[in-house]
Structures are given as C-alpha cells and as structure tokens.
Enzyme design. Structure first.
Site, PDB file in Angstrom:
ATOM      1  N   HIS A   1      39.854  63.009  39.276  1.00 47.65           N
ATOM      2  CA  HIS A   1      39.670  63.963  40.385  1.00 47.65           C
ATOM      3  C   HIS A   1      40.943  64.232  41.165  1.00 47.65           C
ATOM      4  CE1 HIS A   1      39.126  61.002  43.762  1.00 47.65           C
ATOM      5  NE2 HIS A   1      38.545  60.246  42.861  1.00 47.65           N
TER       6      HIS A   1
ATOM      7  N   ASP B   1      43.692  56.566  44.148  1.00 45.23           N
ATOM      8  CA  ASP B   1      42.387  57.248  44.126  1.00 45.23           C
ATOM      9  C   ASP B   1      42.573  58.703  44.499  1.00 45.23           C
ATOM     10  OD1 ASP B   1      39.718  57.819  44.029  1.00 45.23           O
ATOM     11  OD2 ASP B   1      39.201  56.782  45.875  1.00 45.23           O
TER      12      ASP B   1
ATOM     13  N   GLU C   1      35.361  65.090  44.345  1.00 43.85           N
ATOM     14  CA  GLU C   1      34.639  63.865  43.985  1.00 43.85           C
ATOM     15  C   GLU C   1      34.296  63.075  45.234  1.00 43.85           C
ATOM     16  OE1 GLU C   1      34.038  59.616  43.064  1.00 43.85           O
ATOM     17  OE2 GLU C   1      35.600  60.486  44.288  1.00 43.85           O
ATOM     18  N   GLU C   2      35.212  63.067  46.203  1.00 44.31           N
ATOM     19  CA  GLU C   2      35.076  62.139  47.328  1.00 44.31           C
ATOM     20  C   GLU C   2      33.941  62.463  48.283  1.00 44.31           C
ATOM     21  OE1 GLU C   2      36.349  59.428  47.367  1.00 44.31           O
ATOM     22  OE2 GLU C   2      38.339  59.425  46.454  1.00 44.31           O
TER      23      GLU C   2
ATOM     24  N   ASP D   1      39.191  56.877  36.946  1.00 41.81           N
ATOM     25  CA  ASP D   1      39.074  56.885  38.412  1.00 41.81           C
ATOM     26  C   ASP D   1      38.941  55.456  38.924  1.00 41.81           C
ATOM     27  OD1 ASP D   1      38.784  57.606  41.033  1.00 41.81           O
ATOM     28  OD2 ASP D   1      36.724  58.340  40.835  1.00 41.81           O
TER      29      ASP D   1
ATOM     30  N   HIS E   1      40.726  54.333  49.840  1.00 42.58           N
ATOM     31  CA  HIS E   1      40.265  55.123  50.986  1.00 42.58           C
ATOM     32  C   HIS E   1      40.946  54.740  52.303  1.00 42.58           C
ATOM     33  CE1 HIS E   1      36.157  56.292  48.938  1.00 42.58           C
ATOM     34  NE2 HIS E   1      37.211  56.545  48.180  1.00 42.58           N
TER      35      HIS E   1
HETATM   36 ZN   LIG Z   1      38.093  58.170  43.090  1.00 38.83          ZN
END
Ligand SMILES: [Zn+2]
Length: 462
Positions: free
Chosen positions: A263, A275, A307-308, A333, A404
């Site tokens: 992603h 990520d 995606e998130e 991912d 994140h």
């Molecule tokens: Zn991810």
C-alpha cells in the site's frame, strides 16, 4: 525439508534465472534507493493528502522507468485531517499536572476548540465498557492492555478499532487507548478506529505507553484521575484518488494472473518507511526484475491506496477485477525485516507444488514453510472470493516498536535486509508465475464483511 528436496530432484527452474533475479535484488540497491525517494522525497502519504497524490504519480513513473506498463484505477478515499492534539492530567490533591503524549486515532472527531475535561475510567476489554454501564457516562474511557509481542496486535487490536465506538454508545465523553506497541520512547502510535455508520462518535486518541502506565498506577492506588483533552481532527468529504496497477503480460497464459501488492498510503505522523514504503519498494523491485524474464503467467503489481483508514483500494480492486482468473496473490505489508519463511493459503498439494522452487531462497535465510497464514489486508477482499494467497514472512520482532508512530522513518531500515526481502518476494512471485501447475483454491474465508485494516493482517511472530 527444502534441502532434502534439492537432493532428490532436478530443479524445475533455471539456475541462471534464479541468479539474475536474486542477484539483481541483492546487488542493485534499487529497493532501498526507491524507498529513500518515497520517504525522504515525498514524505507522509495519508489518503486524501498531497503526499498520497504525489506518491501515485511517482509510482507510475517508476514502473515506466522499468518498462512496465502501468495505469491508475480510480478510488474514492476518506479525507481525515489531524489538527492539534493536547492532553494533560489535571492537578488534584496528591497528583501533579502531567502533559500526556497523545495522538488522535484516524477517524476520530475533534473535541470542541476549548477541549473537554473528565474523570478517567480504566477498562481492559471492549466488553467491560458495557458491563460498567452508567459508570462510564460522561467519563474518559481508558483502554489499557499489556501488549508486549507482535502477536499482541491481533489480540488487543479490537481495543483501538472497536473500543471508542463502544464507549460512545455507553455515553462516554472520550476514549484513550494505550498505544498498540512493543516498545516506546513516549511516542504514541496512531491507527484507525471505526465508528459504524450513524452510530455516536466521541474523540479518541492513542496514549504513549509511559503515560498509560502513569494513569494506571494512579488509578490502581485509588487516586481519581482527571484528564483534559483537545483534538482538532476532522473528516472532510471523500477525495478522488487511485490504485496504481502495473502489468507484465504472461508469455503463455496471459489470462492467468499472479497479483502482488503493497500500500502506497501511510499514516501522517512519519514517512511510512516500514508501513508500507518497504512493501512498495519490494513490489516495484519485483516488477523491475521480472519484466526482463517474461514469466508464463501475467504478473500484476498493485500499489493500493487507503489501506490504513478505509481499505477502499483493496475493495475497489476486488470489485473491478474479482471475476478474473487470479491464480495467486502475494502481499508485502510487514515491514523491512529479513525474510524467514513462506506461508501459503491454498487447497491440498500446494506445498508440494511450491517446495521444488524454493532452494534458491536458502541463501537468503528462508528455509521453511510458515505455520501461520499469509494474511494481508489489501488482498483480503480477493481472498474472500477464494483466491489462493502466499506470503514471504519476515522478521517482525521490531515492527511494532515503530508501526504507526512518528518513528516510522527510513533510518530504521537495514538496506541488506530489505534487499533480501525483495529478492525472496521476487523469486516467489516468479515461481508462482512460471511453474507449470497452479495452486489449488483454498476453502473460502468466512463471508462476513471484512473490517478494514483488520489487526490480524499484520504479522504474528514468525
Ligand atoms: Zn501497512
């Protein structure tokens, strides 16, 4: 096991091809160089942001540079903006004032501009909110847990995804969720939270682990804790965005598609190096290396958007292409760690079919089949249609230290590990696209509506 198989059978692949693909990934430094362009050059890529749009244009240009035909396919994405975020423990007798390290959860509404202030109630499960009933009304519900390993993301993920909505239903004023993380230097970890359509919403933020510990200690001593919270986040109307879809047409069976994906979007707190910038670079690298090989089947590389905080890209791809003949799907991912094993989700006979192709991976440290499932959020809508999936499982022991958070930056990526991952991913993709037979289809996944970014999509420990 793999070593054994090499002894008993001649390999079904050409050693020169294996050397070109794996050697190219290891020697060229292309995956890391492109990850640096994406992270340092473009930066954060939250859906709807200028960074996300720039990443789409950049990805198209990279595929074209490598002679891989690429296009965009339209996707409407949510447009959530963070704004200011501030929280503090309010000084009361026996409790000093403490600034708290918080960050809003994606999808959260804001507070009034002057903020809110309320007493904190700690829970350790989503179910506990309902059990407390009226005792959470008007309060700030603090979701605490003891995540300490990557597996904990699957276990405690629902606290972040579903906890705030449950607290809102019970009349709470706000929600604080202890960061889903395996390490902390007082950096809160964001992530999506879901408020079902039409359900009540309350401001919701992640709390750095150290500050979660502080609140827990005070409450455990029987000291009431009051917290003030100001969040400036808000949701604007949906924005036109896109998946980037590139294709290496199969030389013999072009209608049979091996789809690979990662992603393009990231959270806004950092540059999304692990990520999922790493996955994007792995997929680009695979397309670059396989374009020269022209495998038997079509290899389709999809760089998904959103995606998130919505999975709109994954859903749009399945809606547009679900009826095509996908023989396998492979997603990257899980960060930039070194590759360890191969996971398969297919019908019977899959391991026997794939195993003879795996000896070239021994030099990369990949020497076994994984016992867990491939996972992968973006391909989950396709997997629900019965498509077989595979994965190169990686070392994720530090993945959730960074995931994140503001610390998801390029300096955490070890170039040699990323190159090994790209080599393994490219080789497995080649094998699936070149082998004479195809994986049998797995039993269908449960037909329930997939929540987006399901926590389980992220790697459990190897
Ligand atoms: Zn991810």
């Amino acid at each position: 096991l793999l070593a054994l198989i090499t002894l008993v059978a001649a390999p079904p692949y050409s050693a020169e091809t294996a050397a070109r693909i794996i050697g190219g990934a290891l020697a060229d430094g292309s995956a890391y160089a492109r990850l640096a362009e994406l992270t340092d050059g473009i930066g954060p890529r939250l859906s709807g942001s200028p960074g996300a749009q720039a990443a789409i244009a950049w990805a198209l240009s990279k595929f074209k540079e490598d002679g891989v035909a690429a296009r965009t396919e339209p996707v409407k994405v949510p447009h959530w903006l963070r704004g200011e975020e501030r929280a503090a423990i309010v000084s009361t007798p026996g409790v000093a004032a403490h600034a708290l390290a918080v960050t809003a959860l994606g999808g959260s509404p804001g507070t009034p501009p002057s903020g809110i202030e309320a007493e904190v109630v700690e829970v350790r499960s989503v179910a506990e909110v309902a059990q407390l009933g009226d005792r959470v009304r008007g309060k700030i519900v603090f979701f605490d847990h003891d995540m300490s390993t990557p597996k904990g993301y699957g276990e405690f993920g629902p606290l972040r995804m579903k906890g705030p909505a449950e607290a809102a239903r019970a009349g709470a004023a706000a929600a604080l969720v202890r960061s889903l993380a395996t390490a902390s230097l007082r950096s809160p970890h964001t992530g999506a939270t879901i408020f079902p359509e039409g359900a009540p919403q309350i401001p919701a933020a992640a709390l750095a682990t150290e500050d979660a510990e502080l609140i827990h200690r005070l409450l455990a001593r029987g000291v009431p804790v009051r917290v003030s919270l100001t969040l400036g986040c808000r949701t604007l109307p949906d924005v036109d965005s896109a998946n980037v879809v590139a294709e290496i047409r199969g030389r013999e069976r072009p209608q049979e598609v091996v789809v690979i994906g990662a992603h393009l979007d990231s959270w806004d707190l950092a540059t999304g190096a692990i990520d999922d910038g790493a996955g994007v670079s792995v997929v680009l690298e695979t397309a670059r290396l396989l374009a020269r090989e022209k495998p038997r089947r079509t290899v389709r590389a999809v760089l998904f958007i959103n995606e998130e905080n919505g999975l709109r890209g994954g859903k749009a791809y399945a809606a547009a292409h679900g009826s095509e003949m996908h023989v396998a799907g492979l997603e990257s991912d899980s960060g930039a760690g070194r590759p360890l094993s191969i996971a398969l989700r297919a019908g019977s006979g899959a391991q026997e079919l794939v195993a003879p192709w795996l000896p070239p991976l021994l030099q990369l440290g990949v020497d076994r089949f994984a016992t867990d499932e491939p996972g992968g959020a973006d391909l989950s809508p396709l997997a629900r249609l019965g498509v077989a999936t595979a994965a190169v499982k990686q070392d994720v022991s530090h993945y959730f230290d960074l995931h994140h958070s503001a610390a998801d930056t390029l300096d955490k990526v070890v170039p040699a590990d990323l190159a090994r991952m790209a080599a393994a991913f490219a080789w497995v993709t080649y094998a699936l696209a070149e082998m004479p037979g195809t994986l049998s289809r797995p039993p269908p996944l449960p037909a329930t509506e997939a929540p987006f970014a399901e926590p389980e999509h992220h790697p459990a420990a190897k």
